[in-house]
Design a protein around this motif. Structure first.
Motif, PDB file in Angstrom:
ATOM      1  N   LEU A  51       0.827  -1.211   0.000  1.00  0.00           N
ATOM      2  CA  LEU A  51       0.000   0.000   0.000  1.00  0.00           C
ATOM      3  C   LEU A  51       0.857   1.255   0.000  1.00  0.00           C
ATOM      4  CD1 LEU A  51      -2.884  -0.881   2.504  1.00  0.00           C
ATOM      5  CD2 LEU A  51      -3.107  -0.458   0.045  1.00  0.00           C
ATOM      6  N   VAL A  52       1.932   1.222   0.782  1.00  0.00           N
ATOM      7  CA  VAL A  52       2.806   2.393   0.860  1.00  0.00           C
ATOM      8  C   VAL A  52       3.472   2.657  -0.482  1.00  0.00           C
ATOM      9  CG1 VAL A  52       4.884   3.340   1.934  1.00  0.00           C
ATOM     10  CG2 VAL A  52       3.176   2.165   3.337  1.00  0.00           C
ATOM     11  N   ARG A  53       4.007   1.618  -1.099  1.00  0.00           N
ATOM     12  CA  ARG A  53       4.686   1.807  -2.383  1.00  0.00           C
ATOM     13  C   ARG A  53       3.719   2.289  -3.460  1.00  0.00           C
ATOM     14  NH1 ARG A  53       9.895   0.183  -2.571  1.00  0.00           N
ATOM     15  NH2 ARG A  53      10.659  -1.179  -0.889  1.00  0.00           N
ATOM     16  N   THR A  54       2.512   1.764  -3.458  1.00  0.00           N
ATOM     17  CA  THR A  54       1.502   2.232  -4.422  1.00  0.00           C
ATOM     18  C   THR A  54       1.153   3.692  -4.173  1.00  0.00           C
ATOM     19  OG1 THR A  54       0.569   0.010  -4.641  1.00  0.00           O
ATOM     20  CG2 THR A  54      -0.832   1.853  -5.285  1.00  0.00           C
ATOM     21  N   ALA A  55       0.994   4.052  -2.892  1.00  0.00           N
ATOM     22  CA  ALA A  55       0.658   5.437  -2.553  1.00  0.00           C
ATOM     23  C   ALA A  55       1.779   6.386  -2.940  1.00  0.00           C
ATOM     24  CB  ALA A  55       0.366   5.550  -1.055  1.00  0.00           C
ATOM     25  N   VAL A  56       3.027   5.991  -2.697  1.00  0.00           N
ATOM     26  CA  VAL A  56       4.164   6.833  -3.074  1.00  0.00           C
ATOM     27  C   VAL A  56       4.195   7.035  -4.581  1.00  0.00           C
ATOM     28  CG1 VAL A  56       6.686   6.883  -3.221  1.00  0.00           C
ATOM     29  CG2 VAL A  56       5.566   6.323  -1.058  1.00  0.00           C
ATOM     30  N   SER A  57       3.929   5.967  -5.338  1.00  0.00           N
ATOM     31  CA  SER A  57       3.889   6.072  -6.799  1.00  0.00           C
ATOM     32  C   SER A  57       2.836   7.084  -7.241  1.00  0.00           C
ATOM     33  CB  SER A  57       3.609   4.702  -7.410  1.00  0.00           C
ATOM     34  OG  SER A  57       3.531   4.770  -8.812  1.00  0.00           O
ATOM     35  N   ARG A  58       1.697   7.083  -6.585  1.00  0.00           N
ATOM     36  CA  ARG A  58       0.633   8.032  -6.934  1.00  0.00           C
ATOM     37  C   ARG A  58       1.033   9.456  -6.567  1.00  0.00           C
ATOM     38  NH1 ARG A  58      -4.540   4.472  -4.698  1.00  0.00           N
ATOM     39  NH2 ARG A  58      -4.568   2.962  -6.419  1.00  0.00           N
ATOM     40  N   LEU A  59       1.717   9.614  -5.450  1.00  0.00           N
ATOM     41  CA  LEU A  59       2.155  10.951  -5.054  1.00  0.00           C
ATOM     42  C   LEU A  59       3.233  11.480  -5.992  1.00  0.00           C
ATOM     43  CD1 LEU A  59       2.189  10.417  -1.185  1.00  0.00           C
ATOM     44  CD2 LEU A  59       0.634  11.912  -2.460  1.00  0.00           C
ATOM     45  N   VAL A  60       4.050  10.581  -6.527  1.00  0.00           N
ATOM     46  CA  VAL A  60       5.027  10.991  -7.546  1.00  0.00           C
ATOM     47  C   VAL A  60       4.294  11.418  -8.814  1.00  0.00           C
ATOM     48  CG1 VAL A  60       6.872  10.164  -9.065  1.00  0.00           C
ATOM     49  CG2 VAL A  60       6.911   9.591  -6.626  1.00  0.00           C
ATOM     50  N   SER A  61       3.307  10.623  -9.230  1.00  0.00           N
ATOM     51  CA  SER A  61       2.555  10.948 -10.441  1.00  0.00           C
ATOM     52  C   SER A  61       1.803  12.265 -10.329  1.00  0.00           C
ATOM     53  CB  SER A  61       1.562   9.819 -10.763  1.00  0.00           C
ATOM     54  OG  SER A  61       2.243   8.616 -11.026  1.00  0.00           O
ATOM     55  N   SER A  62       1.359  12.590  -9.107  1.00  0.00           N
ATOM     56  CA  SER A  62       0.609  13.839  -8.906  1.00  0.00           C
ATOM     57  C   SER A  62       1.516  15.043  -8.716  1.00  0.00           C
ATOM     58  CB  SER A  62      -0.314  13.702  -7.692  1.00  0.00           C
ATOM     59  OG  SER A  62       0.430  13.607  -6.484  1.00  0.00           O
ATOM     60  N   GLY A  63       2.832  14.820  -8.708  1.00  0.00           N
ATOM     61  CA  GLY A  63       3.769  15.938  -8.609  1.00  0.00           C
ATOM     62  C   GLY A  63       4.097  16.380  -7.207  1.00  0.00           C
ATOM     63  N   ARG A  64       3.752  15.577  -6.194  1.00  0.00           N
ATOM     64  CA  ARG A  64       4.049  15.960  -4.811  1.00  0.00           C
ATOM     65  C   ARG A  64       5.394  15.432  -4.333  1.00  0.00           C
ATOM     66  NH1 ARG A  64      -1.716  15.128  -1.612  1.00  0.00           N
ATOM     67  NH2 ARG A  64      -2.471  17.267  -1.861  1.00  0.00           N
ATOM     68  N   LEU A  65       5.782  14.255  -4.810  1.00  0.00           N
ATOM     69  CA  LEU A  65       7.055  13.657  -4.423  1.00  0.00           C
ATOM     70  C   LEU A  65       7.890  13.377  -5.666  1.00  0.00           C
ATOM     71  CD1 LEU A  65       6.029  10.966  -1.740  1.00  0.00           C
ATOM     72  CD2 LEU A  65       6.915  13.277  -1.321  1.00  0.00           C
TER      73      LEU A  65
END
Length: 279
Positions: A51-65
């Protein structure tokens, strides 16, 4: 974590919780975190590595990380866009301006005003008179309520999502009042539990505070829970912070090593909250 706390708290959604974690812990300590630390911290809240890795991937895609790999380890930092967003949120959580007592009215075009402004006519907008409300490059008037408090409350209830925000504050109070009553009685828990509880406190409170329009008291419904929730948040945060920050300094890592137990930014946050608590 004490059984009372474990029974009352639920596992948060991973992307939103990671935003809370970065905002409370990482942003004031340089903005970078090793994903191993992130996974370990989130596990204490029932969030799996997947879940964490998926969430981080989404935050990267959204431009936050944005990620960086050094050797076999991955680190994630806040983007410039996210830093601006987190700074704005931090001001609401850790250093909000005083509650407004009046209103601002501007005669302006819609595209020139920020989201704090509510349209009340073809070229007229109203906002609470706070120093964090952006003034447009147009005529801005300052005014106070002199009559019709009941009508003002009716207008505010229809114009702003006060019922929804009030429900969020009530939910926050119902969960954290008994938990923090135990902390007042028994003292702050050890570092890992103190940090876990502080993150849950911030996570729950920010979901109400960041959507609160922060209107003058005269416009709020009777029995508005925002002030009580704010006082509980400030007192709870301060009670947990020493043990939580000590744990951060011992166990959290970025690409240079351990995160600092405290920084000028975290000390400023704590000082402002203490001043607010004493006010």
């Amino acid at each position: 974590m004490h059984q009372l706390e474990a029974d009352a708290l639920t596992s948060p959604r991973a992307p939103s919780f990671i935003v809370t974690l970065y905002g409370d812990i990482v942003a004031p300590r340089g903005g970078v975190l090793w994903i191993g630390t992130l996974i370990e911290c989130c596990a204490a809240h029932g969030l799996s590595e997947g879940l964490v890795r998926t969430a981080v991937s989404r935050l990267v895609s959204s431009g936050r990380l944005e990620g960086e790999r050094i050797g076999r380890k991955s680190y994630y930092r806040l983007t410039d866009m996210a830093e601006e967003e987190f700074e704005a949120a931090a001001r609401v959580l850790y250093a909000p301006p005083p509650q407004p007592t009046g209103w601002l009215v501007t005669l302006s075009e819609a595209e020139t005003v920020s989201t704090d402004w509510l349209p009340i006519g073809p070229k007229a907008f109203i906002a609470p008179r706070r120093n964090d409300v952006l003034r447009p490059n147009a005529a801005v008037l300052s005014c106070d309520t002199v009559a019709g408090i009941g009508a003002l409350r009716d207008f505010a209830a229809q114009a702003w999502p006060l019922a929804e925000v009030g429900a969020k504050y009530d939910a926050f109070l119902s969960v954290f009042e008994p938990i923090l009553a135990h902390v007042w009685e028994a003292g702050a828990p050890p570092g890992p539990e103190a940090l876990a509880l502080r993150l849950q406190l911030v996570h729950a409170y920010r979901h109400a505070a960041l959507v609160d329009p922060r209107l003058p008291e005269a416009a709020l419904p009777e029995g508005w829970p925002g002030g009580r929730a704010r006082a509980l948040f400030v007192r709870g945060y301060l009670a947990l912070t020493h043990a939580a920050d000590q744990h951060i300094g011992l166990t959290f890592h970025d690409s240079r090593g351990r995160l600092a137990t405290a920084t000028a930014a975290t000390e400023l946050r704590e000082d402002r909250l203490r001043r607010e608590c004493l006010a």
